[in-house]
Design a protein around this motif. Structure first.
Motif, short mmCIF file in Angstrom:
data_model
loop_
_atom_site.label_atom_id
_atom_site.label_comp_id
_atom_site.label_asym_id
_atom_site.label_seq_id
_atom_site.Cartn_x
_atom_site.Cartn_y
_atom_site.Cartn_z
N GLN A 1 15.95 37.41 60.54
CA GLN A 1 16.95 38.45 60.37
C GLN A 1 17.83 38.53 61.60
O GLN A 1 17.39 38.20 62.71
CB GLN A 1 16.29 39.83 60.15
CG GLN A 1 15.49 39.96 58.87
CD GLN A 1 15.05 41.39 58.63
OE1 GLN A 1 15.81 42.32 58.84
NE2 GLN A 1 13.82 41.57 58.20
N THR B 1 19.64 41.25 63.91
CA THR B 1 19.57 42.68 64.21
C THR B 1 20.94 43.33 64.02
O THR B 1 21.97 42.76 64.37
CB THR B 1 19.09 42.87 65.66
OG1 THR B 1 17.73 42.44 65.74
CG2 THR B 1 19.19 44.32 66.10
N GLU B 2 20.93 44.55 63.51
CA GLU B 2 22.18 45.29 63.29
C GLU B 2 22.21 46.54 64.16
O GLU B 2 21.17 47.09 64.53
CB GLU B 2 22.32 45.63 61.81
CG GLU B 2 22.39 44.37 60.94
CD GLU B 2 22.82 44.66 59.51
OE1 GLU B 2 23.82 45.36 59.32
OE2 GLU B 2 22.13 44.18 58.59
N GLU C 1 20.21 49.68 63.23
CA GLU C 1 18.76 49.58 63.48
C GLU C 1 18.44 49.97 64.92
O GLU C 1 17.48 50.71 65.19
CB GLU C 1 18.27 48.16 63.23
CG GLU C 1 18.34 47.66 61.82
CD GLU C 1 17.88 46.21 61.75
OE1 GLU C 1 16.66 46.00 61.61
OE2 GLU C 1 18.72 45.31 61.87
N MET C 2 19.22 49.45 65.85
CA MET C 2 18.96 49.72 67.26
C MET C 2 19.29 51.17 67.61
O MET C 2 18.62 51.79 68.44
CB MET C 2 19.75 48.76 68.14
CG MET C 2 19.37 47.29 67.96
SD MET C 2 17.61 46.96 68.33
CE MET C 2 16.88 47.03 66.68
N TYR D 1 13.69 38.16 64.92
CA TYR D 1 14.89 38.98 64.92
C TYR D 1 15.89 38.39 65.92
O TYR D 1 15.63 38.37 67.12
CB TYR D 1 14.56 40.43 65.31
CG TYR D 1 13.58 41.09 64.35
CD1 TYR D 1 14.02 41.68 63.18
CD2 TYR D 1 12.21 41.10 64.64
CE1 TYR D 1 13.12 42.29 62.30
CE2 TYR D 1 11.30 41.69 63.77
CZ TYR D 1 11.77 42.28 62.61
OH TYR D 1 10.87 42.87 61.74
N ASN E 1 19.25 38.38 68.03
CA ASN E 1 20.10 39.40 68.63
C ASN E 1 21.56 38.97 68.61
O ASN E 1 21.89 37.87 69.04
CB ASN E 1 19.67 39.65 70.08
CG ASN E 1 20.49 40.73 70.73
OD1 ASN E 1 20.49 41.86 70.27
ND2 ASN E 1 21.21 40.38 71.78
N GLU F 1 7.38 45.71 70.17
CA GLU F 1 8.45 45.14 69.34
C GLU F 1 9.76 45.88 69.54
O GLU F 1 10.83 45.27 69.68
CB GLU F 1 8.05 45.16 67.87
CG GLU F 1 9.09 44.55 66.96
CD GLU F 1 8.63 44.46 65.51
OE1 GLU F 1 9.41 44.85 64.61
OE2 GLU F 1 7.49 44.00 65.27
N ARG G 1 13.30 44.24 71.05
CA ARG G 1 14.52 44.22 70.26
C ARG G 1 15.61 45.11 70.88
O ARG G 1 16.77 44.70 71.00
CB ARG G 1 14.24 44.66 68.82
CG ARG G 1 13.33 43.70 68.05
CD ARG G 1 13.17 44.15 66.61
NE ARG G 1 14.45 44.07 65.90
CZ ARG G 1 14.66 44.61 64.70
NH1 ARG G 1 13.69 45.29 64.10
NH2 ARG G 1 15.84 44.50 64.12
N TYR H 1 19.09 43.83 72.89
CA TYR H 1 20.36 44.35 72.34
C TYR H 1 21.17 45.05 73.44
O TYR H 1 22.37 44.80 73.59
CB TYR H 1 20.08 45.30 71.19
CG TYR H 1 21.30 45.64 70.36
CD1 TYR H 1 21.69 44.83 69.30
CD2 TYR H 1 22.08 46.75 70.65
CE1 TYR H 1 22.80 45.13 68.54
CE2 TYR H 1 23.21 47.06 69.90
CZ TYR H 1 23.56 46.25 68.85
OH TYR H 1 24.69 46.55 68.11
#
Length: 525
Positions: A228, A230-231, A234-235, A429, A431, A462, A466, A470
């Motif tokens: 995936q 990352t969007e 989400e962050m 994931y 980035n 996790e 992530r 980001y």
């Protein structure tokens, strides 16, 4: 955003057709409309020579439909070659061939069933590659490989539909680079594919745009894929508000083991980044030779001196801390290696292993089994190859990172243009933030400091990985906007961390497409 494999893309097409009660031809028309709309917008010269090479399957059907739409839109110099050497076109490809011949008599159309005479490709010719899409399962050979070499040698602009022909969606380990189209632009349909974001295969795709074609949102949500992107949302959801009545103990005490003689800068950068990322306190364990530098460069930090004047030589008790990071600038001397394994193997805290610590474990692979589960490694590709045993291509290195994470229950942060966070459950994931200006000494030390700060604030491993990568990339993007990519330093990343946190709290993300040469679904008709 999920990255499906070729089989899953077919399943998405089928689900969309069934859900909307449309035909596969209707879905192809929808895709062709998006493709043609992009061309109208970005390649406006209707008198420019355009040569479209179409294969016998649905990718070729897309190309034929695009040719028809371009002709109807006023493009005057269209030449189409349909390769049907096996006398077996897909049904939708056959339908589009008939429509093109019937509705667009001004298009020069040639069906190749035996001998192919290559056309002259002038320097200003636009080539549209619609030979093979995501369904390709083996390297191209024979006449198709020769055609790809002809296209690549032409020096013209090339648009590839869905995938550059010859490039497989994921694993290209055994592929032949000379038999892959080198596109200027790739217009991939529905969702991105893994090969389009790996360093040594993205080269073939050029600038990538993901065009929405209305695939089933229900099926996408159900899709089980390990990969995936990352969007921003989400962050944003991961970032926790700071308690109004919090104190420095609320936000944790991170232990940073970093620096040796001549490498105090690594400790400075990691510590400053840790403080900027919201930790309550950071304690630096370092040789005494670094005392004056660190006291002046990072006055907010607490120093804990090693018994050795020049290197990290002795493990320390870590019960008073909430997280530990070890490795930036510590060197790889024997004393340091022994202190490292003692420190790590007895740790019960969340742990970040970086830089020289990774290199030590790469030289002592037998020690890896002593590292606690859920530890975080932050290797770049060369360090990852030292940790494991793999080929030099990006896909093999990624697989090695995934397998190491699953086998030992680690989190592997494989650094790169799309830093990959590999989890113990096998999920990856990618980035989307960051830029080439961050490829500079000390950038990794800054990332270590950010992750340490998040761990000390009780973020799960996790989430810390992530969110950390980001924010790290976001700070780099904000710094590049103001200072340019050429002039970035690791210290700039720290300076722009406050703006990165502020940006993350906003609803909208930065326009990544301007930086990445990508547009994840932004183009619409």
């Amino acid at each position: 955003m999920k990255l499906p494999n070729a089989l899953q893309m077919k399943e998405l097409d089928v689900a969309t057709i069934q859900e909307e009660e449309i035909s596969s031809y209707d879905l192809m028309e929808r895709a062709a409309s998006q493709l043609a709309s992009f061309i109208y917008t970005h390649f406006e010269n209707k008198n420019r020579p355009v040569v479209i090479f179409c294969g016998p399957g649905n990718n070729g059907g897309d190309g034929l439909a695009v040719a028809r739409k371009m002709s109807q839109h006023g493009y005057t110099q269209l030449q189409v070659f349909l390769f049907n050497t096996s006398q077996s076109l897909s049904e939708d490809c056959q339908t589009n061939m008939t429509r093109l011949q019937t509705e667009c008599p001004n298009v020069t159309f040639t069906e190749i069933t035996q001998q192919f005479e290559a056309p002259q490709l002038a320097a200003n010719t636009l080539v549209i590659d619609a030979l093979f899409g995501t369904g390709l399962g083996r390297p191209l050979g024979g006449g198709f490989a020769a055609l790809v070499q002809f296209i690549n040698a032409s020096g013209t602009e090339v648009i590839s539909i869905d995938m550059p022909s010859g490039l497989m969606s994921e694993d290209n380990t055994l592929n032949s680079p000379s038999a892959i189209v080198r596109a200027t632009v790739t217009l991939t349909l529905g969702l991105p594919k893994l090969a389009l974001i790996l360093p040594d295969t993205q080269f073939f795709a050029g600038k990538v745009y993901v065009l929405p074609i209305g695939l089933s949102e229900t099926k996408i949500a159900e899709l089980q894929t390990p990969f995936q992107i990352t969007e921003h949302a989400e962050m944003r959801a991961l970032l926790r508000p700071r308690p109004a009545f919090g104190h420095k103990g609320t936000f944790g005490n991170g232990l940073l083991i970093a620096g040796r003689y001549g490498m105090a800068g690594a400790a400075v950068l990691a510590a400053r980044a840790c403080l900027r990322a919201g930790v309550g306190k950071v304690t630096i364990h370092t040789p005494t030779c670094n005392n004056d530098i660190l006291q002046m460069a990072v006055p907010e930090a607490v120093l804990h001196h090693d018994t050795d004047e020049r290197v990290f030589s002795k493990a320390i008790h870590s019960e008073a801390f909430q997280a530990v990071a070890i490795g930036p600038g510590i060197g790889t001397e024997k004393r340091t290696a022994l202190a490292l394994i003692e420190q790590v193997s007895h740790s019960a805290l969340p742990l970040v292993i970086d830089a020289d610590a990774i290199n030590i474990f790469g030289s002592h692979k037998g020690w890896i089994a002593q590292i606690p589960q859920h530890s975080i490694f932050t290797p770049h590709p060369t360090e990852m190859k030292r940790l494991g045993i793999c080929n030099n291509d990006s896909f093999s290195i990624l697989l090695e990172a995934i397998n190491l994470a699953k086998r030992h229950h680690f989190y592997i942060v494989l650094k790169g243009h799309y830093t990959a966070v590999c989890t113990p459950k096998g999920y990856v994931y990618f980035n989307p933030t960051g830029n080439s200006g961050m490829a500079t000494a000390g950038s990794g030390d800054v990332l270590t400091g950010i992750i340490l700060a998040l761990l000390a604030q009780q973020y799960h491993q996790e989430a810390a990985c992530r969110l950390g990568v980001y924010l790290h990339g976001l700070a780099g993007d904000l710094a590049a906007q103001e200072r340019g990519e050429y002039a970035l330093t690791a210290s700039d990343l720290i300076d722009f961390l406050p703006q990165a946190f502020a940006c993350l709290q906003q609803q909208e993300s930065l326009p990544w497409s301007q930086r990445l040469g990508l547009d994840w679904g932004k183009h619409t008709k």
